[in-house]
Each structure stands twice: as structure tokens, then as C-alpha cells.
Design a protein around this motif. Sequence first.
Motif, PDB file in Angstrom:
ATOM      1  N   TYR A 145       0.871  -1.185   0.000  1.00  0.00           N
ATOM      2  CA  TYR A 145       0.000   0.000   0.000  1.00  0.00           C
ATOM      3  C   TYR A 145       0.905   1.232   0.000  1.00  0.00           C
ATOM      4  CZ  TYR A 145      -3.767  -3.201   1.308  1.00  0.00           C
ATOM      5  OH  TYR A 145      -4.684  -4.222   1.335  1.00  0.00           O
ATOM      6  N   PRO A 146       1.552   1.517  -1.128  1.00  0.00           N
ATOM      7  CA  PRO A 146       2.501   2.633  -1.122  1.00  0.00           C
ATOM      8  C   PRO A 146       1.811   3.977  -0.896  1.00  0.00           C
ATOM      9  CG  PRO A 146       2.154   1.796  -3.351  1.00  0.00           C
ATOM     10  CD  PRO A 146       1.458   0.852  -2.440  1.00  0.00           C
ATOM     11  N   ARG A 147       2.451   4.779  -0.052  1.00  0.00           N
ATOM     12  CA  ARG A 147       1.925   6.134   0.202  1.00  0.00           C
ATOM     13  C   ARG A 147       2.579   7.118  -0.752  1.00  0.00           C
ATOM     14  NH1 ARG A 147       3.555   5.773   6.372  1.00  0.00           N
ATOM     15  NH2 ARG A 147       1.749   4.654   7.187  1.00  0.00           N
ATOM     16  N   ALA A 148       1.797   8.066  -1.211  1.00  0.00           N
ATOM     17  CA  ALA A 148       2.348   9.099  -2.098  1.00  0.00           C
ATOM     18  C   ALA A 148       3.515   9.812  -1.422  1.00  0.00           C
ATOM     19  CB  ALA A 148       1.256  10.091  -2.468  1.00  0.00           C
ATOM     20  N   THR A 149       3.360  10.150  -0.141  1.00  0.00           N
ATOM     21  CA  THR A 149       4.404  10.943   0.521  1.00  0.00           C
ATOM     22  C   THR A 149       5.714  10.172   0.686  1.00  0.00           C
ATOM     23  OG1 THR A 149       3.506  10.316   2.675  1.00  0.00           O
ATOM     24  CG2 THR A 149       2.803  12.440   1.780  1.00  0.00           C
ATOM     25  N   ASP A 150       5.683   8.861   0.531  1.00  0.00           N
ATOM     26  CA  ASP A 150       6.937   8.087   0.606  1.00  0.00           C
ATOM     27  C   ASP A 150       7.591   7.942  -0.770  1.00  0.00           C
ATOM     28  OD1 ASP A 150       6.710   7.652   3.320  1.00  0.00           O
ATOM     29  OD2 ASP A 150       5.581   5.784   3.105  1.00  0.00           O
ATOM     30  N   HIS A 151       7.002   8.516  -1.798  1.00  0.00           N
ATOM     31  CA  HIS A 151       7.522   8.316  -3.161  1.00  0.00           C
ATOM     32  C   HIS A 151       7.727   9.624  -3.915  1.00  0.00           C
ATOM     33  CE1 HIS A 151       6.008   4.416  -1.958  1.00  0.00           C
ATOM     34  NE2 HIS A 151       6.869   3.907  -2.803  1.00  0.00           N
ATOM     35  N   ILE A 152       8.036  10.671  -3.164  1.00  0.00           N
ATOM     36  CA  ILE A 152       8.223  11.979  -3.799  1.00  0.00           C
ATOM     37  C   ILE A 152       9.429  11.939  -4.758  1.00  0.00           C
ATOM     38  CG2 ILE A 152       8.633  14.449  -3.380  1.00  0.00           C
ATOM     39  CD1 ILE A 152       5.908  13.565  -2.300  1.00  0.00           C
ATOM     40  N   ALA A 153      10.475  11.235  -4.343  1.00  0.00           N
ATOM     41  CA  ALA A 153      11.684  11.189  -5.187  1.00  0.00           C
ATOM     42  C   ALA A 153      11.370  10.556  -6.550  1.00  0.00           C
ATOM     43  CB  ALA A 153      12.780  10.393  -4.487  1.00  0.00           C
ATOM     44  N   GLU A 154      10.584   9.473  -6.544  1.00  0.00           N
ATOM     45  CA  GLU A 154      10.225   8.813  -7.805  1.00  0.00           C
ATOM     46  C   GLU A 154       9.384   9.752  -8.686  1.00  0.00           C
ATOM     47  OE1 GLU A 154      10.149   7.443  -4.856  1.00  0.00           O
ATOM     48  OE2 GLU A 154      10.915   5.383  -4.934  1.00  0.00           O
ATOM     49  N   MET A 155       8.534  10.526  -8.040  1.00  0.00           N
ATOM     50  CA  MET A 155       7.683  11.451  -8.815  1.00  0.00           C
ATOM     51  C   MET A 155       8.532  12.552  -9.440  1.00  0.00           C
ATOM     52  SD  MET A 155       4.558  11.799  -6.158  1.00  0.00           S
ATOM     53  CE  MET A 155       4.157  10.373  -5.175  1.00  0.00           C
ATOM     54  N   ILE A 156       9.455  13.079  -8.632  1.00  0.00           N
ATOM     55  CA  ILE A 156      10.325  14.144  -9.160  1.00  0.00           C
ATOM     56  C   ILE A 156      11.133  13.615 -10.347  1.00  0.00           C
ATOM     57  CG2 ILE A 156      12.354  15.569  -8.612  1.00  0.00           C
ATOM     58  CD1 ILE A 156      11.129  16.003  -5.810  1.00  0.00           C
ATOM     59  N   ALA A 157      11.638  12.391 -10.223  1.00  0.00           N
ATOM     60  CA  ALA A 157      12.426  11.815 -11.322  1.00  0.00           C
ATOM     61  C   ALA A 157      11.576  11.697 -12.585  1.00  0.00           C
ATOM     62  CB  ALA A 157      12.964  10.444 -10.902  1.00  0.00           C
ATOM     63  N   MET A 158      10.332  11.295 -12.405  1.00  0.00           N
ATOM     64  CA  MET A 158       9.456  11.124 -13.567  1.00  0.00           C
ATOM     65  C   MET A 158       9.147  12.492 -14.205  1.00  0.00           C
ATOM     66  SD  MET A 158       6.318   8.498 -13.520  1.00  0.00           S
ATOM     67  CE  MET A 158       5.933   7.538 -14.949  1.00  0.00           C
ATOM     68  N   ILE A 159       8.915  13.480 -13.354  1.00  0.00           N
ATOM     69  CA  ILE A 159       8.620  14.826 -13.874  1.00  0.00           C
ATOM     70  C   ILE A 159       9.836  15.361 -14.643  1.00  0.00           C
ATOM     71  CG2 ILE A 159       8.027  17.203 -13.258  1.00  0.00           C
ATOM     72  CD1 ILE A 159       6.596  16.039 -10.726  1.00  0.00           C
ATOM     73  N   GLU A 160      11.012  15.117 -14.091  1.00  0.00           N
ATOM     74  CA  GLU A 160      12.235  15.568 -14.784  1.00  0.00           C
ATOM     75  C   GLU A 160      12.338  14.920 -16.158  1.00  0.00           C
ATOM     76  OE1 GLU A 160      15.128  14.694 -11.590  1.00  0.00           O
ATOM     77  OE2 GLU A 160      15.720  16.810 -11.753  1.00  0.00           O
ATOM     78  N   SER A 161      12.029  13.640 -16.203  1.00  0.00           N
ATOM     79  CA  SER A 161      12.097  12.938 -17.473  1.00  0.00           C
ATOM     80  C   SER A 161      11.060  13.503 -18.458  1.00  0.00           C
ATOM     81  CB  SER A 161      11.889  11.448 -17.204  1.00  0.00           C
ATOM     82  OG  SER A 161      11.602  10.778 -18.373  1.00  0.00           O
ATOM     83  N   LEU A 162       9.892  13.852 -17.955  1.00  0.00           N
ATOM     84  CA  LEU A 162       8.865  14.434 -18.832  1.00  0.00           C
ATOM     85  C   LEU A 162       9.317  15.784 -19.384  1.00  0.00           C
ATOM     86  CD1 LEU A 162       5.587  13.502 -16.887  1.00  0.00           C
ATOM     87  CD2 LEU A 162       6.178  12.792 -19.216  1.00  0.00           C
TER      88      LEU A 162
END
Length: 472
Positions: free
Chosen positions: A123-140
Motif C-alpha cells: 500500500y505505497p503512500r504518495a508521501t513516501d515516493h516523492i523522489a520517484e515522482m520528481i524523477a518522472m517529472i524531470e524525465s517528462l
Amino acid sequence: MRLQDTLSGKLEEFVPLRPGKVRMYNCGPTVYRRNHIGNYRAYMLGDLLRRTFEYLGYEVQQIMNITDVGHLTEDDVADARGEDKLQKEAQARKVDPWAIAREVEEWFHQDRKTLRMLDADAYPRATDHIAEMIAMIESLIEKGHAYAVDGNVYFAVQSFERYGTLSGNTLAKLEAGASGRVEEREEKRNPNDFALWKHDPKHLMQWDSPWGKGFPGWHIECSAMSRKYLGDTFDIHTGGPDNIFPHHECEIAQSESVTGETFVRYWVHVGWLTIGGDKMAKRAGKLYTVPELVEMGYEGPDIRLYMLKQHYRKPLPFDLELLDEAKRIRKRINNFVFYEMANRPEDFEKDAVKAEIEEARERFQAALSDDLNTSEALAVIHGFMTAVNKLEPSNADAALVVEFVREWDGVFAILDDEPEDDLDTEIQQLIEERNAARASKDFAHADQIRDDLLARGIELLDTAQGTRWKTK
Ligand code: AMP
Ligand code: ZN
């Protein structure tokens, strides 16, 4: 197995990417208020798919996210408008948003366990995955699908040709039907560009990023977390009816723009759980929560059966009469297993009973494989019970019959727990005490024992073979 795929709009033969394995992502709760049973209808679909595929012999990897930041109040339009739901709640109640998020998450787990939903793998929490989101945004941004302005980052919808394929809300349609609801911010290239990262100094939850302090958009959470746990392409993505647009439409745009691969092979969505003709929603109208219904005398499995009795894609009206009906059906099935099939006479196995089991199993599997037709699967068990009772099974037959009902219940999960031996021993002792009282003509005491048991939901039945008991 055939599933109705929202993307193709057709019933599709299910073929997993990896033979024998199903990888599935279920959009989970936004943890700002206790979820109502409409929300649980959406999660029930995840549980039903999980249990069905496991029953059919697949290995299932199931991930359900917890949205504890970024879900905006105006979530039915795809731009960047609205307030973070959790932030708004925290401000209104003057409570720390983190405390609200953890408490509501805990309630979610309590409720889903009451409804007998199996534990997902994570049950992954959004707040525990900010780094993955930032990486994806950078790639976009790098690939030209997103741009940053003044601490905000937007997805450029015009950069993704297939935008609108899932929901039918293509840019042409959105522009033609522009209701004035999308935000015409000057900084945006297109009014329909949606936020990947938001700058908001007032927000109580903030993270550092290459674009300054801020918080992630809701859609990027699911793209980043599903990719982390399930890879670039996975088999099934589920959600509620309002997730199709904009949430899932935006997820496809983000994920496929980053990976260049098909994001999801089968999109499956539940229909609304309605009340008084409208969808049940936290925003308006009457809500029912799981503990409220339990307080009213319904058990988790009653609520479960009420949901499974209806096909997942059809609207499901909320109605206490429907819950009562589910309760009655459960009682009948429990009675069949724990009473009618218990204490059968010693005798040989009958071929006719075996044939009934085989036929019922085939029909049950066919119903589930037909886009999870649980209404039909329930009808199968009804017909089966009637047919078996007519055949007057022996105890050896009854053991096989119960084994099949338990197999069926691996998907439905509505049977009572096995009565505990302790309970059985205690009741047997009381039955003997009552017999002794009757023998000595102390009828008042005998009746007292019967009434006390009745008050505990246990009914005594005096038969030619002696006294039996069953739960009411
Ligand atoms: P939320 O907590 O608002 O993110 O909602 C969680 C899930 O419940 C989402 O997948 C919604 O689509 C779903 N949902 C919300 N209301 C209903 C309803 N009345 N019937 C079915 N699904 C719903
Ligand atoms: Zn999601």
C-alpha cells in the motif's frame, strides 16, 4: 477470462503479459476523511479480481496506493485548480495533515478487513515516493512533455497525441465544450495542461524539488508508484467511475510519454454506488461508512455480499432492504454448510452428488470468467444447494459438497467462521443439562437454558435423533 476494457470499450480476452502472472494496480483511498461504502465498492473490484485470478490459478501481484497528498478538490477537471483535500481538511479542523492522513489510513485498513479484503502486496503512500515522482517529472520535461513556470510544472497535453483515448475527452472535444471551468492561467500553454508539481507557500506539506518547494499532483503519484512496483507495462488498472477522467487519462499521458510503452493492458472500472439516484459522495448527501452499518447490525460479509450480488459495472443503489436481503442469503448459505450438511447419515458417496458438484464448479468458473459475473456465480450456489438437498447426501457426500462451497467462498468470502470447538462443547454440555432438567421435570430450568442460548443467537432443535443446534 474475458474482461470489459474501458479503453477499447469491448469485452477482451485476458492474456497476461507474463504467463500465469497478473500484475494489478488499484487506485486507493485519499486519506482525508473516513471512506464511505461507495469508495469500498471501487476497492472491492480489486479484491474480486485478485481472488478470482487466484482461484483460476494465477499468481497475482496487487498494489493499492494511499493518496496522502496532492488530490485536489476540483478533481473532475484536468487542470491545476482547487485545493488539496487533505490540506483543506487540516485547515478546517486545525489538525496536522499528517495526523489526519495516518488516522484515516488506519481506518481504511480496519474497514477493508471488516469487508474481508485480502492484504495487497503493498500500500505505497504518495508521501513516501516523492523522489520517484520528481524523477518522472524531470524525465517528462527532458522529453518535451512538460514545462516549469514559477515553481509549477505542467504536463503539455498537446504533446501527447492519444490524450482522450480512454475517456473520449480529446482536446478537440474539451475545447469545443469548454465550460469555463478549466483555469485559463497565463502561464499555461493550454488551459487543459494539468499540474505535475504545485508551488503553494500556504500548503502544510512541502518538499524540495528542482523547481523549488512544493507538492506533487495526484496523477503523477499513480504513474510513479505503479511503475516502481509493477514496471513500465502491467496487466490491470482499476478505479471508480470518476477516475476515468481526468485521473487515468492523465496517468496514461504521463506514463506512456516517459516510457514509450503501453502503460496498462486492461482498464477496469466499477459503476457508481448510488443513493437516492445520485452517486454516494463525500461532498454531498448521505454517506454510509462501514462502522455505521456494523453499528446497525450488519456484518462485513453482509456488505460484501450486497456488493457482489450486483455486477461490478452496473450502478448499485444503496438500500437497507438490499443489505437485509444479502444478510438473508448469507444465513441460508451458512445454514446449509454448518447445519444442513453437518451430521449427515453415514452412507456411501453418491455419483449424483459428485455430478452436481462438477456441474456447479463449471458454471461457477464460467460465470467468473465472463467479466466477473458474480450475480450468476451467486445463482449457481443457490441452485446447487437446492439440488444437493434433494439428493439427501451422506456424510461422505456432504464433505465434498462443503469443500466445493468453500472453494466458491474463496472468491465470495462470506461464510461464517468455523464454529469454535469450545462453543460446540459448551453447547453440548448445556444440551445435556437441559435433557437432565427435562427428565426431572424441571421445565423452567430447561426453558431457561433454551432461552439463554436463543439470546446468544443459538437455536436448539429437538429431532428424533436428539437435540441439534444451529446459529440463527
Ligand atoms: P477518493 O478517496 O475520493 O480518491 O475515492 C476513492 C475511490 O472511490 C476512487 O476510485 C473513486 O472513484 C471511488 N468512488 C468514490 N465514490 C464512489 C461511488 N459512489 N461509487 C463507486 N466508486 C466511488
Ligand atoms: Zn490513482
